[in-house]
Scaffold this motif. Structure first.
Motif, short mmCIF file in Angstrom:
data_model
loop_
_atom_site.label_atom_id
_atom_site.label_comp_id
_atom_site.label_asym_id
_atom_site.label_seq_id
_atom_site.Cartn_x
_atom_site.Cartn_y
_atom_site.Cartn_z
N LEU A 163 -52.17 71.90 51.01
CA LEU A 163 -53.03 71.23 51.65
C LEU A 163 -54.08 70.63 50.77
N GLU A 164 -54.20 70.92 49.52
CA GLU A 164 -55.32 70.28 48.86
C GLU A 164 -54.74 68.91 48.51
N ALA A 165 -53.50 68.56 48.59
CA ALA A 165 -52.75 67.22 48.24
C ALA A 165 -53.32 66.27 49.34
N CYS A 166 -52.85 67.07 50.61
CA CYS A 166 -53.26 66.56 51.88
C CYS A 166 -54.38 66.11 52.49
N VAL A 167 -55.50 66.94 52.01
CA VAL A 167 -56.91 66.66 52.64
C VAL A 167 -57.48 65.41 51.61
N VAL A 168 -56.97 65.16 50.24
CA VAL A 168 -57.71 64.14 49.71
C VAL A 168 -56.70 62.86 49.38
N GLY A 169 -55.54 62.75 50.18
CA GLY A 169 -54.87 61.64 50.02
C GLY A 169 -53.59 61.72 50.89
N LEU A 170 -53.77 61.78 52.16
CA LEU A 170 -52.51 62.36 52.96
C LEU A 170 -51.67 61.00 53.02
N GLU A 171 -52.20 59.86 53.18
CA GLU A 171 -51.69 58.57 53.51
C GLU A 171 -50.89 58.08 52.22
N ALA A 172 -51.16 58.81 51.13
CA ALA A 172 -50.24 58.25 50.00
C ALA A 172 -49.12 59.21 49.67
N LEU A 173 -48.71 60.12 50.33
CA LEU A 173 -47.69 61.10 50.11
C LEU A 173 -46.39 60.94 50.66
N GLU A 174 -46.35 60.18 51.83
CA GLU A 174 -45.15 59.66 52.27
C GLU A 174 -45.38 58.50 53.37
N PRO A 175 -44.38 57.80 53.36
CA PRO A 175 -44.56 56.64 54.11
C PRO A 175 -44.89 56.62 55.64
N GLU A 176 -44.32 57.88 56.20
CA GLU A 176 -44.58 58.15 57.60
C GLU A 176 -46.07 58.68 57.84
N LEU A 177 -46.85 59.46 56.81
CA LEU A 177 -48.26 59.79 56.80
C LEU A 177 -48.95 58.56 56.98
N ARG A 178 -48.64 57.64 56.46
CA ARG A 178 -49.68 56.33 56.42
C ARG A 178 -49.64 55.90 57.99
#
Length: 227
Positions: free
Chosen positions: A70-85
């Motif tokens: 969760l910590e990674a997602c709430v601060v930079g979700l769009e940078a984790l996977e192309p689909e999340l962008r």
């Protein structure tokens, strides 16, 4: 991954004083939905459209948290996977309303005892008391007279060098069943926050700030929308 707290610590070490003003996350999410026009453009402006908005984005945040934490997602979700962008506005309001990862990252960067967290509801109910806590935490003296308190409690709003009046209108009220659904989604995150801060007030279990609107719908006493 380095974030803003790490950069601040790199510049000045842990010698910082942090004040966090946190609103009930359900009310924060509700207010953001009505405040920002891009949500109206995609979902509409009804409580039913808010239910669609939450029902669409909350599971995407959960899926991200399952894969990346969760910590990674709430601060930079769009940078984790192309689909999340491609998630609409990166589910930013849901991510911002899950407070504990943000608070935890700043707490790690600062020295112990450097963080004061207040609830927005308590500030709205008793602003002078809340500001007194802030001033004491910062080592500052309270205003010496009522006129000085007045300037502190109701300062002029200046935007780009121009004075702007404060014009507010009430937000629509949330149906109780919908509020229960969204509250249940945030409850585990509020629990993590309360444990982190050592303060059960951040469970937001008290309902003394809620008022009843038409058809039994629940409104927050400080639910306002700037015109």
């Amino acid at each position: 991954r380095l974030g803003l707290p790490d950069l601040v610590r790199a510049v000045q070490g842990g010698r910082m004083l942090l004040v966090a003003l946190l609103r009930h996350p359900v009310d924060r999410l509700w207010a953001a939905f009505w405040q920002y026009p891009h949500y109206a453009g995609r979902y509409g402006r009804t409580w039913e459209s808010f239910a669609t908005f939450h029902g669409e984005l909350a599971p995407l945040v959960e899926g991200c948290a399952h894969r990346h934490g969760l910590e990674a997602c709430v601060v930079g979700l769009e940078a984790l996977e192309p689909e999340l962008r491609d998630i609409f506005f990166h589910a930013d309001q849901h991510c911002k309303s899950i407070y504990w990862p943000h608070v935890a990252s700043w707490a790690r960067a600062a020295d112990p005892g450097s963080l004061l967290a207040l609830r927005t509801e308590d500030y709205v109910a008793a602003p002078r008391t809340a500001l007194g806590r802030v001033l004491a935490f910062l080592g500052l003296r309270e205003p010496g007279d009522e006129a000085a308190w007045g300037r502190l409690l109701d300062p002029p709003r200046v935007v780009r060098g121009r004075l702007h009046p404060r014009n507010w209108s009430r937000l629509p009220c949330m149906p109780p069943a919908l509020r229960s659904v969204v509250s249940a989604w945030f409850a585990p995150h509020n629990g993590r926050l309360a444990t982190l801060l050592g303060d059960s007030a951040f469970l937001w279990r008290d309902e003394r700030f809620l008022r009843r609107g038409a058809q039994g719908r629940l409104c927050h006493a400080c639910d306002c929308l700037r015109e």
